[in-house]
Design a protein around this motif. Sequence first.
Motif, PDB file in Angstrom:
ATOM      1  N   GLY A   1       0.793  -1.217   0.000  1.00 14.05           N
ATOM      2  CA  GLY A   1       0.000   0.000   0.000  1.00 14.05           C
ATOM      3  C   GLY A   1       0.829   1.272   0.000  1.00 14.05           C
ATOM      4  N   PRO A   2       1.735   1.447   0.985  1.00 14.14           N
ATOM      5  CA  PRO A   2       2.557   2.661   0.987  1.00 14.14           C
ATOM      6  C   PRO A   2       3.434   2.789  -0.255  1.00 14.14           C
ATOM      7  CG  PRO A   2       2.629   1.587   3.130  1.00 14.14           C
ATOM      8  CD  PRO A   2       1.932   0.639   2.203  1.00 14.14           C
TER       9      PRO A   2
ATOM     10  N   GLU B   1      -6.103  -0.754   6.871  1.00  9.21           N
ATOM     11  CA  GLU B   1      -6.529  -2.057   7.376  1.00  9.21           C
ATOM     12  C   GLU B   1      -5.338  -3.006   7.506  1.00  9.21           C
ATOM     13  OE1 GLU B   1      -9.989  -5.372   6.274  1.00  9.21           O
ATOM     14  OE2 GLU B   1      -9.665  -3.622   4.979  1.00  9.21           O
ATOM     15  N   ALA B   2      -4.441  -2.968   6.520  1.00  9.17           N
ATOM     16  CA  ALA B   2      -3.258  -3.828   6.562  1.00  9.17           C
ATOM     17  C   ALA B   2      -2.362  -3.473   7.745  1.00  9.17           C
ATOM     18  CB  ALA B   2      -2.479  -3.707   5.256  1.00  9.17           C
ATOM     19  N   ALA B   3      -2.209  -2.170   8.031  1.00 12.37           N
ATOM     20  CA  ALA B   3      -1.400  -1.755   9.179  1.00 12.37           C
ATOM     21  C   ALA B   3      -2.025  -2.240  10.484  1.00 12.37           C
ATOM     22  CB  ALA B   3      -1.262  -0.233   9.185  1.00 12.37           C
ATOM     23  N   TYR B   4      -3.337  -2.163  10.560  1.00  7.08           N
ATOM     24  CA  TYR B   4      -4.064  -2.642  11.742  1.00  7.08           C
ATOM     25  C   TYR B   4      -3.873  -4.143  11.930  1.00  7.08           C
ATOM     26  CZ  TYR B   4      -8.454  -4.573  13.723  1.00  7.08           C
ATOM     27  OH  TYR B   4      -9.384  -5.300  14.409  1.00  7.08           O
ATOM     28  N   LEU B   5      -3.977  -4.908  10.842  1.00  8.91           N
ATOM     29  CA  LEU B   5      -3.810  -6.358  10.939  1.00  8.91           C
ATOM     30  C   LEU B   5      -2.368  -6.732  11.268  1.00  8.91           C
ATOM     31  CD1 LEU B   5      -6.078  -7.504   7.967  1.00  8.91           C
ATOM     32  CD2 LEU B   5      -6.574  -7.657  10.419  1.00  8.91           C
ATOM     33  N   SER B   6      -1.413  -5.967  10.774  1.00  9.53           N
ATOM     34  CA  SER B   6      -0.009  -6.225  11.097  1.00  9.53           C
ATOM     35  C   SER B   6       0.258  -6.001  12.580  1.00  9.53           C
ATOM     36  CB  SER B   6       0.904  -5.317  10.260  1.00  9.53           C
ATOM     37  OG  SER B   6       0.818  -5.638   8.885  1.00  9.53           O
ATOM     38  N   LEU B   7      -0.363  -4.958  13.145  1.00  8.67           N
ATOM     39  CA  LEU B   7      -0.235  -4.698  14.564  1.00  8.67           C
ATOM     40  C   LEU B   7      -0.768  -5.864  15.385  1.00  8.67           C
ATOM     41  CD1 LEU B   7       0.308  -2.760  16.977  1.00  8.67           C
ATOM     42  CD2 LEU B   7      -2.000  -1.840  16.602  1.00  8.67           C
TER      43      LEU B   7
END
Length: 242
Positions: free
Chosen positions: A115-116, A169-175
């Motif tokens: 994403g980034p 959402e991907a950052a949240y799931l990675s956390l």
Amino acid sequence: MPHDAKPITSVWTRPQRPQREHLTREQIVTATIELLDAEGVEALSMRKLGTRLEAGATSLYRHVANRDELIQLAVDDVFGELDPPVAATRGTWRTAVSRVAADLRAMVLRHTWVGPELGQVGLLHVGPNAVRVTSGLLAQFRAAGFPAGEDDRAAGALMAYVVGIATSEAAYLSLIARSGVSEREWLSAHGPDSGEEGDEGEETDPQQVREDRFAYGLDRILDGLAARLAPGGDGDPRPTGR
């Protein structure tokens, strides 16, 4: 351009060198994606990738100029996971665009690093798989009735929504993954909306909550775009006064 200026180069326009060893560009890209998926962009280096491939960095430089080119190739390769766009017709544009949006979100969630990076890849460095997807989207919006110029803005608005929400959402799931607990357990312990309940007081699946929220936002984006067209989503876009 000044006579002494160096021409801008791209990994997509540079011809591949004749193969002199077993290592290929495809193997390098596959290993790059595996490393990015496992450890993230910060962990990627030519030396580390060479170790993973049991090859020296010199061997990698025969195929790519630098780390940035590796990422460009990896980004385009994961775009290849998306299905080819269906044929564009006026009556089915919304269904087709929704499918592309859902597929793109799923791809960003599979590869949480991508994403980034999408914001870092300029138009000069866009590869064939990304071109196939964006061209397919443009064809859908043209078939819907958007003229040249506005079709590009419509596609840009859609991509901005999908990539933006999927990256968050991907950052949240990675956390959550780093915490070592399930999403439901993490929400129960941390979220102000933890333990979200359904209409009858039953706890809902947090994955389904995310799916529903994405679908809601996507529908509102498409509602807004459809409102630019004549009733029924057919015909010329309505004037905006600009």
